[in-house]
Each structure stands twice: as structure tokens, then as C-alpha cells.
Motif scaffolding. Structure first.
Motif: not given
Length: 721
Positions: A44-64
Motif C-alpha cells: 500500500s505504499d503507492l497512492g493508488c493503493y492507499g498510501g500517502e506517498i506522492k505517486t501521481p504518475n503511477i496513479n494515472s496508469l492505474a486510473a487509465n
């Protein structure tokens, strides 16, 4: 020639032409492929898996793209990488435990410590399909089977060891030999994560210029220890982590509910995880105990720990920035839509070794407490620090345990797939169980490649994984079984049921049983409620372990404890007997068809002793000042055997089953208390005797004693670090 024959030939030629045209069209449509692997990233380190670490680009991959919830790894970096790279289990790829220069030949080809010749890599499969293949970063599949030898066209990174100083520019190499480094920052500006990101784009450019489809593997060493990042990047996280792991675990868990990752009715956040059983100084004084409450720590300790985690977070953010630059380049060059990007981690967050982490390459409990004046030096050039088990517990939220272990916290990884032209956007999380060995079969289907039956004249092990492309596109997948083993941590998943045999636990070890559909966080052990299911799953694990080469086939199938025999699962004791400047009386009872390996050992490459077997022959080694003295029996033993050994200032003796002892000349008493603890069933850390490091035993240790230190009954601990 008859009219009918002419017609048939014309039809055949038309069919051949149509087939050729179809192959050309397929090749033209082959997507480019990027696999990005993070190192020691928690679930859960990634933002898109619930983490507080800033990962906007990986989050974008997940969202799309598509996001998976139940993808498994092999509990540690090089076994996971071996499985990912080859599509088979780690032991089938030759790295069942770890890479090594001195493989234990008696454990079979699963433990060569390098890639086997009877497996193929992703590059070796994709190149015949027309792909250019490029590798950046950490290889960790042994230099003898390096990336160029195993199919890649270009490489930048390092081929030896599990980690290295991020600032050491001279350590990282460009291959094939003779290639000039296209990107070569000054030593003052060099930071490996950034340079890896730059080389990924450099190799993408090479692939684009080739007018062929291309495959880039970006194997980061971040955020593996040593935790290192430029201090200004870590500064932004100091206040966040001063709040502590207890508050942040609760917040992650709530965010995971909000984003739909977890079932709020069935997933329960476990208490703070235990610190695995180990030597007291290594475990920071908490062996077998829970990680401490954050509020129980003093201000200096909080400041030190918060900075360690801030540096870790900055490393993750550096990985994310690289993803952003890659996406920007693909968007600019028109390749984004037809490029499959996969992002994942190689294992769960790393606990090494206790809640305060370590300092120094020896990793021997040397944790120093930083002061207010030097706390920003954490993560500097030349530093070698970890962030410890408390933060690793946060990283694996909401799962139990850590890297090295086969509970969910050790073997579950985030997996994100992004391919606009091929899979589109998945509206929901993909909850089908999968494994990193599924990556190669997925790429075979995506690239219209073929998995060979032979390669370079060698018969190739059939692929074990299964393509994930159908589930990425919303199709159902049948139930499956998946096996796990890493250095005496075992697991067997069958549908929703999971059996786990762990290591380094404070209580006597046994198979645990969980229904993951109801209890994904493994909080309710059902083993006593369903003993027949446990027995069946343990037997299934044994059958699997023999099939894939985790253990060698044995005649012990009639033994009710056959799983324990094959598990070879003993561990260091948390209390070691005092052996310095005193006579030794060592006794051990074992059971094995043809015993080989270490039954009991204490100490390492300077001082210590070991009772072990060499292809059935009992042996007693004593090491003093680095030199080994040995006595060995000429007899070959089998079955249940009791060895007895003594060491005095004048003699060393060895006997078995109370026959007359063999007597040898003594090197003298062991002059100092050995650093390495007592190990049972293998030799932990460095070798006390004259044999390969670890030298795991191939049977069961029933009981043992050293002077007055005795365990009079069989007990299975489990570990070979």
C-alpha cells in the motif's frame, strides 16, 4: 497439368499469401512493452493503493488501466525476478533461494544460484518475435547469466548483488562490453534512480529508431535499502512521518476502503505485527514481540525513524517521476496508446531487522540514533541504512508479516497494467489470484510470440504461468493453485484457501489455515477447525515442492511427517550456548534416508563448530581463528542417527549411535564467543565449517544439545537467511 490441379495450387497460393499478410499485419500491430519493477515496495505504499506517498504518475496508469489486488511474488528479490523473467517457479529457474557463487549441488538444480539453461527469459522469447530488447537497472539473476547472455540487446545498471550505493557512479556499467555510456552525469550529480529513468527513455528511443517493436525492462533498486535520496526530496515528508506508523496505518486502511480496494466488512486491520525472532541486538530488543507503539518512543527516536521513512518515500517518489517522464515521452512520440506498461514490486516491504532498522553493511544490529543536528545525513552518500520493521508494517498495510515470509505481507504485490489500445480502462479492481510468473505468458500472447520447447539445444521447462490478458479484458479466470517456498517459509493457495508454514515466529511453528475470501488479512487461523484440509493442503505442497525442485524426491512418503522432513525448516536459536574457553559436548539426533548438510552449527568464518553430514558420512568441524579442523567417519549412515561430539584442549571426538568415537587432534578451545548464533538444520550467515554457506540439511533434526543447552524434542523453526 489438369484444371483441377491448377485450381488447387492457386487456392494454396492464395491461402499462403493471406496467411503471410495476416502475419505482417499482426507484426505491425505488435505493441511495445515496458515492465517496471520496484524493489521492496510495500503493498500500500503507492497512492493508488492507499498510501500517502506522492505517486501521481503511477496513479494515472492505474486510473487509465487495470489494477490487481491478488498478485503474488516469491517473497524476495532474486527469486521473484527469476520467476517474472522466465514464467516458471524460482526453483525451476535455478534461484530457489538466492544467487550465489557457491551453489549447494546436493540440493539439485533448483539451487544453482543462477538462471538454469533449461528456462528462457522474456528477451529470449520476444526476440524471435521481432522485438528489440533492453534492460535497465538491477539484474540480480547472477552475472554469469547476465542480461546480454540471456537475450537483451542493451543494458545499463548492475549485475551483481542485491543493492548498492545510489551515488556510486563507477559501480554501474553499460553492456555489451565496449559500449560508451550515453548518459554519464558527474559524480556530484549522479543518483542511480534518476539515471535508470534516463536510460529507460534512451533505450525507448533506440527501440523507436529501429522501427521494430521494442521491450524495455526497468528494474529499479529503489526503494530497497540502503535508503538514500537527496535530502531536499526527503524534507517534504518529515512532518508526515513524525505522526508515526500507528496513525498512518489506520489512515491507509480507511483510504483503501474509500477507493474500493478492500471489503470493509471482511477485511480487518490486524494489530501491529511482531518483530521476527532473531538475535536480540538485530531485532532491536524486540524479538518475537510486537513492533512498539509509536507514542511509546522518545522524541529522538521518533525523529530518527521519521527521517528514515521520509528518505524511503523520496525514493518511491523518484521512481514515480521516472514513470511520468516515460509517459511524457511516449505521448510526445505517439507510442503511448500501443505500449503495454506493467508496474509491480518484487516482494513486500522489508523488515530488516527490527523496529529501528540498521546502519552499516554488516546489518548486525548497529542502529545508531541520529541527533537533531545530523538527522538530515540519513540517506547521504556512503550511508547504508534501513527503515525497520515498524515502517515495513505500515508499507504492507493491511497484511501480516514482511518480505522473506509467505504471509500476504511478504508475497502480495501491487500490479498495474496500462495499454489503451489493448485493454482500455477496467472499471473495477481485478480480484483474480495471479503470480509474477504470469508476466511472461501474458507478454507471449500480447506479442504473438511462441514459447519454445527447446532453446540452444536444451529442452525447456514448460511454462508454469498463465496469461493475464483475458482478465485484463474483463474475462473470468478458472480457480488455480499456487505454491510458495522461500528459505523455510512455505505456503499453498488453492482457490480461496491458503495454508502457511512460516519461520522466525515466537511460538512453535505449524501449518496455519486461512480462508482468504473471508479473511484476506489472515487474522483467523482455521487449522484446528479443519485439520483434514490442513493435512491435504500440506500434502499438496509437498507434491508441488518435489515437482518443481524445491526439495529433492525422497523415500520418506510413508512418514506422516514427510512435509516436515522436506521442509528442512530449522532456524537460529534466540539463545545461544556459551562456548568460549570451555569444553564442548554436542549431541544431535536426526532422521534422513541419506543425510547431507548441517545438522547443528554455531559461529561463522572466524570461530565456531558444526556437526554435519557429507553424503551420508558424519563430520565434526571446529573453526578457530578462521582455520577449520575436521574429523569424519568413513561409515555411511541412514535413518535415525545420534551424533555425539566433544572438544577439549587436547582432543576432538565424534561418534554415532554410541559406537567407539573417532579421535582427532584439537585446535584448542574456541577462544571467543562466536558472533553467529546457534543454527539447527543449516548454518545461518557465514559458515562455521568447511562447506558452502548455509548448507541446508536434507532431513529432520529430532533433538539436540550443546553443553547444558538442550531441546529434548523435535521443533521446527524455519529459516535460511
Amino acid at each position: 497439368m489438369t484444371t483441377r490441379l491448377l485450381a488447387r495450387l492457386s487456392l494454396a497460393m492464395l491461402l499462403m499469401f493471406a496467411f503471410a499478410c495476416d502475419r505482417i499485419a499482426t507484426a505491425a500491430d505488435q505493441p511495445n512493452i515496458i515492465v517496471i519493477l520496484a524493489d521492496d515496495l510495500g503493498y500500500s505504499d503507492l497512492g493508488c493503493y492507499g498510501g500517502e506517498i506522492k505517486t501521481p504518475n503511477i496513479n494515472s496508469l492505474a486510473a487509465n488501466g487495470a489494477r490487481f489486488t491478488q498478485v503474488y511474488n516469491s517473497a524476495r528479490c532474486c527469486p521473484s525476478r527469476a520467476s517474472l523473467m522466465t514464467g516458471v517457479y524460482p526453483s525451476q529457474a535455478g534461484i530457489g533461494a538466492f544467487t550465489t557463487q557457491t551453489p549447494d549441488r546436493n540440493r539439485g538444480p533448483g539451487y544453482l544460484g543462477r538462471l538454469r539453461d533449461d528456462c528462457v527469459t522474456i528477451a529470449e522469447v520476444l526476440k524471435p518475435a521481432g522485438y528489440g530488447c533492453y534492460y535497465v537497472g538491477k539484474w540480480h539473476l547472477h552475472p554469469e547469466t547476465g542480461p546480454i547472455k540471456r537475450g537483451f540487446d542493451e543494458f545499463y545498471g548492475y549485475t551483481n548483488d542485491h543493492s548498492h550505493d545510489q551515488y556510486d557512479a563507477d559501480y554501474y556499467v553499460r553492456l555489451p562490453e565496449g559500449r560508451k555510456k550515453e548518459i554519464d552525469p558527474s559524480r556530484e550529480e549522479f543518483y542511480a534512480t534518476d539515471v535508470f529513468n534516463q536510460y529507460a527513455i534512451e533505450f525507448i528511443r533506440k527501440g523507436q529508431a529501429s522501427e521494430k517493436p521494442w521491450f524495455v525492462f526497468l528494474g529499479h533498486s529503489s526503494p530497497h535499502f540502503p535508503v538514500q535520496a537527496p535530502p531536499e526530496r526527503a524534507d517534504a515528508y518529515d512532518d508526515t512521518y513524525q505522526r508515526g506508523w500507528d496513525v498512518l496505518r489506520e489512515e491507509r486502511f480507511e483510504r483503501m476502503k474509500q477507493i474500493g480496494l478492500i471489503d470493509s466488512e471482511r477485511w480487518k486491520l490486524p494489530p501491529r505485527e511482531i518483530v521476527p525472532v532473531d538475535r536480540d541486538d538485530i531485532a532491536n530488543g524486540f524479538p518475537g514481540q510486537q513492533n512498539p507503539a509509536w507514542d511509546s518512543l522518545d522524541a529522538d527516536r521518533k525523529r530518527d525513524l521519521a527521517r528514515r521513512m521520509a528518505v524511503f518515500a523520496a525514493m518511491v517518489e523518484g521512481v514515480d517521476e521516472g514513470v511520468g517522464k516515460i509517459l511524457g515521452h511516449l505521448q510526445k512520440t505517439g507510442d503511448l496508446d500501443n505500449t503495454l506498461i506493467l508496474f509491480m514490486s518484487d516482494n513486500g516491504a522489508c523488515y530488516e531487522w527490527g523496529p529501528f532498522g540498521f546502519d552499516g553493511q554488516s546489518r548486525r544490529g548497529e542502529t545508531k540514533l541520529s541527533t537533531e543536528d545530523n538527522v538530515r545525513s540519513i540517506g547521504d552518500r556512503g550511508s547504508y541504512q534501513s527503515y525497520g520493521s515498524g515502517w515495513a508494517n505500515l508499507g504492507n498495510t493491511p497484511f501480516r508479516m514482511y518480505k522473506h515470509f509467505t504471509h500476504e505481507g511478504g508475497i502480495c504485490t501491487p500490479l498495474i497494467a496500462h495499454w489503451p489500445a489493448g485493454i482500455g480502462v477496467s472499471e473495477d479492481w481485478i480480484r483474480k489470484p495471479a503470480h509474477l510468473m504470469d508476466i511472461l505468458p501474458t507478454l507471449i500472447e500480447v506479442a504473438d510470440a511462441e514459447y519454445p520447447t527447446t532453446f540452444n539445444g536444451t529442452n525447456i521447462t514448460p511454462v508454469e504461468g498463465t496469461s493475464l490478458l483475458p482478465v485484463m479484458r474483463g474475462e473470468n479466470a478458472p480457480p488455480r493453485t499456487i505454491g510458495f517456498d522461500h528459505q523455510a517459509a512455505h505456503a499453498w493457495r488453492d482457490g480461496d484457501w491458503k495454508a502457511v508454514y512460516s519461520k522466525r515466529m515466537p511460538n512453535e511453528l505449524k501449518w496455519e489455515l486461512y480462508n482468504l475470501a473471508d479473511d484476506r488479512c489472515e487474522t483467523n487461523d482455521l487449522a484446528e477447525q479443519y485439520p483434514e484440509r490442513v493435512e491435504a493442503m500440506a500434502a499438496a505442497w509437498e507434491t508441488w515442492a518435489e515437482r518443481v525442485g524445491v526439495v529433492q524426491k525422497s523415500k520418506a512418503k510413508s512418514n506422516k511427517n514427510a512435509v516436515d522432513v522436506k521442509a528442512q525448516s530449522m532456524a537460529p536459536s534466540t539463545q545461544s550456548p556459551r562456548v568460549a574457553n570451555r569444553p564442548l559436548n554436542v549431541e544431535v539426533t536426526i532422521r534422513s534416508d541419506k543425510p547431507h548438510g548441517v545438522a547443528i552449527a554455531q559461529g561463522g568464518n572466524q570461530h565456531g563448530f558444526a556437526l554435519h553430514f557429507i553424503n551420508g558420512h558424519p563430520a565434526f568441524d571446529v573453526r578457530v581463528n578462521g582455520i577449520v579442523s575436521r574429523i569424519t567417519s568413513e561409515a555411511t549412515v541412514t535413518g535415525t542417527v545420534t551424533l555425539k561430539a566433544t572438544l577439549t584442549e587436547d582432543a576432538m571426538t565424534l561418534s554415532f549411535n554410541d559406537v567407539d568415537p573417532i579421535v582427532g587432534r584439537s585446535p584448542g578451545l574456541i577462544p571467543v564467543q562466536p558472533i553467529d548464533d546457534l543454527s539447527v538444520g543449516f548454518d545461518d550467515r557465514s559458515a562455521a565449517g568447511d562447506y558452502p554457506q548455509n548448507n541446508q540439511f536434507n532431513g529432520t533434526v529430532l533433538k539436540y544439545s550443546v553443553n547444558e543447552f538442550a531441546v529434548p524434542h523435535k521443533r521446527h523453526f524455519g529459516d535460511t537467511r
